[in-house]
Design an enzyme around this catalytic site. Structure first.
Site, PDB file in Angstrom:
ATOM      1  N   SER A 157      -6.020   8.604   0.398  1.00 45.69           N
ATOM      2  CA  SER A 157      -7.142   7.965   1.067  1.00 45.69           C
ATOM      3  C   SER A 157      -7.720   6.817   0.227  1.00 45.69           C
ATOM      4  O   SER A 157      -7.002   5.882  -0.112  1.00 45.69           O
ATOM      5  CB  SER A 157      -8.208   9.027   1.390  1.00 45.69           C
ATOM      6  OG  SER A 157      -9.197   8.500   2.227  1.00 45.69           O
ATOM      7  N   HIS A 186      -4.258   6.355   5.578  1.00 41.03           N
ATOM      8  CA  HIS A 186      -4.745   6.596   6.939  1.00 41.03           C
ATOM      9  C   HIS A 186      -5.977   5.735   7.177  1.00 41.03           C
ATOM     10  O   HIS A 186      -6.608   5.246   6.228  1.00 41.03           O
ATOM     11  CB  HIS A 186      -5.069   8.080   7.157  1.00 41.03           C
ATOM     12  CG  HIS A 186      -6.167   8.599   6.277  1.00 41.03           C
ATOM     13  ND1 HIS A 186      -7.499   8.355   6.520  1.00 41.03           N
ATOM     14  CD2 HIS A 186      -6.122   9.349   5.155  1.00 41.03           C
ATOM     15  CE1 HIS A 186      -8.234   8.931   5.606  1.00 41.03           C
ATOM     16  NE2 HIS A 186      -7.431   9.543   4.746  1.00 41.03           N
TER      17      HIS A 186
END
Length: 282
Positions: free
Chosen positions: A130, A153
């Site tokens: 992340s 993501h």
């Protein structure tokens, strides 16, 4: 026998309690370090490399539950400032094993590392997921362990959302900040990074991609696959190169320059490197 027994009992009473000898560390500080910091006392000795760990979840403006393993950004930023100001520190090594966390806090740490004048090397061990991806690519040189992964993501938000169109635009702009930072500090293209970010079918409950160590290097996110040994060797190489460059620059700045005088002979003037320039100063 009675005299001997009395002598023996007298010696036992006069014995002093065990005390640490010369060069030995007392047991109490080690126990305190073990209880408070989770580590035993480290071997002494000054080092020109500052090691920093970013582990667990990156905590931002909100305090996470006590059972979460966190890294607080208000602790990391002052350490980076102190390392930048310390003349004895010549390089930084950042170890990452993080699941991500607060987006703005992660970007703040990444911008701090990228803006440092001293060489930095990051190592992803375990995972750099992340918002850990921008931190991993923010250094001068980056490594990733062969078994480590990086999850890419889109930015997510949980909880109450007020003003859906405005919130979406804000999240889109923040996501563009992350994309621009990663692209500008690595060799991956914007199209490739967005393709990995919005890929479907890769993750179980989300869109995105989990990139392994070798694939992260292949995509251009990280510079090389390696561990602590390779990272230290690379950091020392960069430090030695900077020493040589600063030494040459210092010699050039301190090189004497004798201006031409009328009493001097008509010989060509010399440059700072000691070679004749072939012309006289006007």
């Amino acid at each position: 026998m009675e005299q001997y027994s009395n002598l023996k009992s007298g010696n036992e009473e006069s014995e002093a309690p065990d005390q640490p000898g010369i060069g030995q560390r007392p047991a109490l500080p080690a126990m305190e370090a073990l209880q408070q910091l989770g580590q035993t006392s480290m071997p002494g000795g000054e080092s020109n490399i500052f090691c920093m760990t970013i582990i667990g979840q990156i905590e931002g403006h909100l305090i996470l539950p006590p059972q979460n393993k966190t890294t607080k950004y208000e602790h990391i930023i002052p350490q980076l400032v102190a390392a930048e100001q310390n003349p004895r520190i010549e390089g930084l090594m950042i170890l990452l094993n993080t699941v991500g966390g607060d987006v703005e806090a992660g970007l703040a740490i990444a911008e701090m590392i990228a803006s440092m004048s001293k060489p930095t090397v990051t190592i992803v061990i375990g995972g750099g997921h992340s918002i850990g991806v921008p931190i991993a690519v923010s250094s001068t040189y980056s490594y990733i362990a062969e078994s480590a992964t990086m999850t890419i993501h889109p930015i997510r938000m949980s909880g109450l959302v007020i003003g859906v169109p405005q919130t979406f635009e804000y999240m889109e702009k923040m996501q563009e900040r992350v994309v621009r930072f990663v692209v500008s500090h690595s060799r991956i293209t914007e199209e490739q990074f967005k393709e990995l970010m919005f890929k479907t079918g890769e993750l179980n409950r989300d869109i995105g991609t989990a990139v392994g160590g070798a694939d992260a290097v292949k995509y251009g996110l990280m510079d090389a696959v390696g561990g602590i040994g390779e990272a230290l060797k690379q950091l020392n190489t960069i430090i030695e190169t900077r020493r040589q460059q600063n030494g040459i620059a210092g010699i050039q700045q301190q090189a004497p320059y004798a201006p031409f005088s009328p009493s001097a002979t008509g010989t060509p003037t010399e440059t700072l490197s000691g070679e004749p320039s072939g012309e006289l100063p006007q």
